[in-house]
Design an enzyme around this catalytic site. Structure first.
Site, PDB file in Angstrom:
ATOM      1  N   SER B  75     -30.960  25.037 -34.235  1.00 10.17           N
ATOM      2  CA  SER B  75     -29.534  25.524 -34.370  1.00 10.17           C
ATOM      3  C   SER B  75     -28.772  24.236 -33.979  1.00 10.17           C
ATOM      4  O   SER B  75     -27.562  24.123 -34.538  1.00 10.17           O
ATOM      5  CB  SER B  75     -29.366  26.469 -33.226  1.00 10.17           C
ATOM      6  OG  SER B  75     -29.843  27.796 -33.323  1.00 10.17           O
ATOM      7  N   ASN B 155     -35.690  33.232 -43.407  1.00  5.78           N
ATOM      8  CA  ASN B 155     -36.511  33.727 -42.453  1.00  5.78           C
ATOM      9  C   ASN B 155     -36.965  35.362 -42.380  1.00  5.78           C
ATOM     10  O   ASN B 155     -37.942  35.944 -41.956  1.00  5.78           O
ATOM     11  CB  ASN B 155     -35.776  33.548 -41.031  1.00  5.78           C
ATOM     12  CG  ASN B 155     -34.419  33.840 -41.309  1.00  5.78           C
ATOM     13  OD1 ASN B 155     -33.471  33.408 -42.238  1.00  5.78           O
ATOM     14  ND2 ASN B 155     -33.617  34.851 -40.292  1.00  5.78           N
ATOM     15  N   GLN B 183     -38.265  27.538 -41.116  1.00  2.77           N
ATOM     16  CA  GLN B 183     -39.131  28.579 -41.607  1.00  2.77           C
ATOM     17  C   GLN B 183     -40.268  27.981 -42.680  1.00  2.77           C
ATOM     18  O   GLN B 183     -41.325  28.577 -42.650  1.00  2.77           O
ATOM     19  CB  GLN B 183     -38.628  29.724 -42.090  1.00  2.77           C
ATOM     20  CG  GLN B 183     -37.753  30.429 -41.424  1.00  2.77           C
ATOM     21  CD  GLN B 183     -38.315  31.161 -40.416  1.00  2.77           C
ATOM     22  OE1 GLN B 183     -39.721  31.372 -40.270  1.00  2.77           O
ATOM     23  NE2 GLN B 183     -37.557  31.708 -39.023  1.00  2.77           N
ATOM     24  N   SER B 203     -37.384  23.216 -36.149  1.00  2.03           N
ATOM     25  CA  SER B 203     -37.675  23.742 -34.682  1.00  2.03           C
ATOM     26  C   SER B 203     -39.214  23.563 -34.356  1.00  2.03           C
ATOM     27  O   SER B 203     -39.897  24.345 -35.161  1.00  2.03           O
ATOM     28  CB  SER B 203     -36.983  24.896 -34.540  1.00  2.03           C
ATOM     29  OG  SER B 203     -37.027  25.244 -33.312  1.00  2.03           O
ATOM     30  N   HIS B 205     -40.890  25.472 -32.215  1.00  2.52           N
ATOM     31  CA  HIS B 205     -41.733  26.524 -31.991  1.00  2.52           C
ATOM     32  C   HIS B 205     -41.933  27.651 -33.063  1.00  2.52           C
ATOM     33  O   HIS B 205     -42.421  28.441 -32.863  1.00  2.52           O
ATOM     34  CB  HIS B 205     -40.777  27.694 -30.958  1.00  2.52           C
ATOM     35  CG  HIS B 205     -39.599  28.256 -31.424  1.00  2.52           C
ATOM     36  ND1 HIS B 205     -39.371  29.592 -31.731  1.00  2.52           N
ATOM     37  CD2 HIS B 205     -38.299  27.740 -31.729  1.00  2.52           C
ATOM     38  CE1 HIS B 205     -38.260  29.710 -32.203  1.00  2.52           C
ATOM     39  NE2 HIS B 205     -37.609  28.584 -32.320  1.00  2.52           N
ATOM     40  N   THR B 241     -31.020  13.534 -21.357  1.00  5.03           N
ATOM     41  CA  THR B 241     -32.528  12.800 -21.037  1.00  5.03           C
ATOM     42  C   THR B 241     -33.411  13.483 -21.800  1.00  5.03           C
ATOM     43  O   THR B 241     -33.493  14.624 -22.082  1.00  5.03           O
ATOM     44  CB  THR B 241     -32.842  13.353 -19.502  1.00  5.03           C
ATOM     45  OG1 THR B 241     -31.422  12.733 -18.776  1.00  5.03           O
ATOM     46  CG2 THR B 241     -34.261  12.718 -19.161  1.00  5.03           C
ATOM     47  N   CYS B 329     -29.865  49.077 -35.760  1.00  5.99           N
ATOM     48  CA  CYS B 329     -30.102  49.701 -34.811  1.00  5.99           C
ATOM     49  C   CYS B 329     -30.904  48.955 -33.768  1.00  5.99           C
ATOM     50  O   CYS B 329     -31.050  49.339 -32.478  1.00  5.99           O
ATOM     51  CB  CYS B 329     -30.971  50.944 -35.013  1.00  5.99           C
ATOM     52  SG  CYS B 329     -29.880  52.576 -35.448  1.00  5.99           S
TER      53      CYS B 329
END
Lengths: 204, 387
Positions: B75, B155, B183, B203, B205, B241, B329
């Site tokens: 992001s 994704n 992805q 990214s 993760h 840092t 939902c």
């Protein structure tokens, strides 16, 4: 992963129970014939509800329902169907989403709107019953709540205008009812109600 | 109804960190605490871990280590690229950005923000399989475009774009090319060298590394402006840092991704196909979303008409199976997945969509278990459905 790490479910245990084991489902193989039925929502909106009732001695004798909807919609309609059995039409007509969600032990705030279809479909079924039997409908107006004090606009008035496509925009709604043209305090709330109703009746 | 098995099929949301990565990170976490920017021994030890990771990532992306900037995630990397494009437009180097309607929210929402700042952004649409409409893209291209940003693999539906070709188009018009490869990393080859792109976001993760750390590749010839100010880290490109241990972990994950790429791709695709065939053979009336030919190997997005996504997700969760849905939902909004709607899917089908995303630690047995428990769930929900 051990069970001690299991996180809480998104919903309460009561919701979970009603979601996994919904009561009073309108089984298509059951040949259950309702005295009247009501339907609200649309598949396009992601939720649709159909409620059928049998009436005896001015009381809800039996109820069946079907839904295309999420867990909250399924659980709240299941709970509602249990609550209204044996109620007089007047009591059943006055059941509110808050009463249902309270009985469920609460719903996450953003899921509340999913729980308003069940009681709306029930009211539509009662309206249908009274109309079919040429009976007066004293409940419709009695349950109306004034949402604009200055111009005396009720939520049911708005609902009727949305349902019948007479108010498809806020401008049209204002033209027809004059809402928000007095003190203006009601504006935000009415805009919210309007969007919610448009969603419920498959207009948005 | 309760189960002891927990099956994770939501690898596009995030992945389980690789055990070998955790092990090395834990050792380093306990012993290396110096600030990687410090000149003393403690700092130099920490710095060596950061540089080790930089080399691993450069190897994976086929670029120079000096072209790698560590960020807090994809992001931030995406935001950085769009902020560079905004500056270029403000400096009158051009007047437009082009991206697509199916990008990650970190781009879609950034576009909305940039528009409020008077920046013109054109969104290219996709076809029913989620592939960018090239004719539309070509028409939109022009000398006033500063940046073209197209994600490598989606994704939700897994559709892969022809980044090499789009980069060629962008460069021909004199625009910079960015791809969000978040992805795609570890599933298909992502090469800065072959694709000749100017920026790549990724990214940690999403490919069995730690959360909270990502990468922005910036070609040495491409302009750069820091998005986060306040320090000389990363040669002044990204202040803050060093997140030494996570950066090191991302590097280890990158190394594993490169080494096992071909094998992992084939394994994920086989499992995905096993799942797809199991679902269409055991459940009537199923729609497979996305593109069968150009698809990330572990992603399978399916719509079940007359069954609502959040209900399917929660029922599967009861059986210990974790998936995602495009239903509104599940998010609290009234709108279902914009990616599926962009592909022209009916609102009802978008509400009834389920995304299975398989990963390194899934097995055929798990796939078979899902094929066993899913049909009765769909059958039950259809029985109680108004349709």
């Amino acid at each position: 992963m051990s069970s001690s790490f299991m996180a809480d479910w998104v919903y309460t245990d009561v919701v979970k129970d009603h979601f996994m084991n919904p009561r009073n489902i309108w089984d298509k193989n059951e040949n259950w014939e309702p005295d009247a039925f009501g339907e609200v929502g649309s598949l396009a909106c992601g939720d649709q509800m159909r409620v059928g009732i049998k009436v005896f001695n001015d009381k809800i004798a039996d109820i069946r329902w079907l839904t295309y909807g999420c867990a909250s919609a399924i659980a709240s309609t299941s709970m509602m169907s249990e609550m209204v059995k044996g109620m007089t039409l007047k009591e059943a007509y006055n059941i509110t989403p808050t009463m249902i969600t309270d009985a469920l032990g609460g719903l996450p705030e953003h899921k509340f709107h999913c729980s308003v279809l069940g009681d709306k479909a029930l009211r539509a079924a009662i309206d249908d019953y009274l109309e079919k039997n040429n009976l007066p409908n004293p409940y419709k107006d009695a349950t109306a709540k004034i949402v604009c004090e200055c111009r005396n606009v009720t939520d049911q008035q708005i609902e009727e205008l949305v349902k019948t496509d007479r108010a498809t925009t806020l401008e049209e709604l204002q033209e027809l009812t004059g809402y928000g043209t007095g003190c203006g305090k009601c504006k935000k709330n009415i805009e919210h109600i309007f969007e919610e109703l448009r969603h419920i009746y498959g207009k948005s | 109804m309760s189960t002891n098995k927990l099956i994770y099929m939501d690898n596009n949301a995030t992945t389980r960190i690789a055990p070998e990565v955790v092990k090395e990170m834990a050792e380093v976490e306990a012993s290396v605490y110096g600030n990687a920017s410090s000149m003393h021994t403690f700092g130099r030890v920490a710095n060596s871990l950061v540089e080790d990771a930089r080399k691993n990532v450069a190897d994976l992306l086929e670029c120079s280590p000096s072209e790698i900037t560590f960020t807090s995630g994809a992001s931030e990397a995406n935001n950085t690229v769009f902020s560079i494009a905004k500056s270029l437009i403000e400096k009158k180097k051009g007047s437009r950005i082009i991206t697509t309607t199916i990008e990650h929210p970190s781009i879609i929402e950034t576009v909305k923000y940039l528009r409020t700042q008077g920046i013109q952004v054109d969104m290219v649409s996709v076809d029913t399989e989620g592939r960018v409409r090239m004719d539309e893209l070509e028409k939109l291209m022009g000398p006033d475009v500063v940046l073209v940003s197209v994600m490598t693999g989606n994704n939700e539906i897994g559709t892969i774009q022809d980044i090499e070709k789009i980069a060629e188009l962008a460069h021909k018009a004199g625009a910079l090319m960015h791809t969000d490869a978040t992805q795609a990393i570890g599933k298909i080859e992502v090469s800065a060298k072959k694709w000749k792109v100017d920026y790549i976001s990724m990214s940690g993760h999403k490919f069995y590394g730690p959360k909270g750390v990502g990468v922005l590749f910036t070609r040495s010839t491409a302009p750069f402006l820091p998005y986060i100010h306040g320090g000389e880290q990363e040669h002044g490109r990204r202040a803050g840092t060093y997140n030494t241990v996570s950066i090191y972990g991302l590097g280890l994950a990158a190394k594993l991704a490169k080494e096992g790429l071909k094998e992992e791709h084939d394994r994920l695709w086989e499992m995905r196909e096993r799942l797809r065939e199991g679902i269409i053979n055991n459940i009537p009336d199923v729609i497979v979303n996305g593109c069968q030919e150009h698809c990330l190997p572990g992603t399978l997005d399916v719509s079940f008409p007359s069954a609502e996504g959040e209900s399917i997700l929660l029922m599967l969760d009861m059986y210990g199976v974790a998936v995602s849905t495009g239903s509104a939902c599940a998010t609290g909004s009234l709108e279902p997945s914009y990616v599926l709607l962009s592909c022209g899917l009916d609102v009802e089908l978008a509400h009834g969509s389920i995304r299975f995303s398989l990963g390194r630690y899934n097995t055929d047995e798990e796939v078979d278990y899902v094929i066993e428990v899913l049909p009765p769930i769909i059958k039950r929900l259809r029985e109680i459905s108004t349709r």
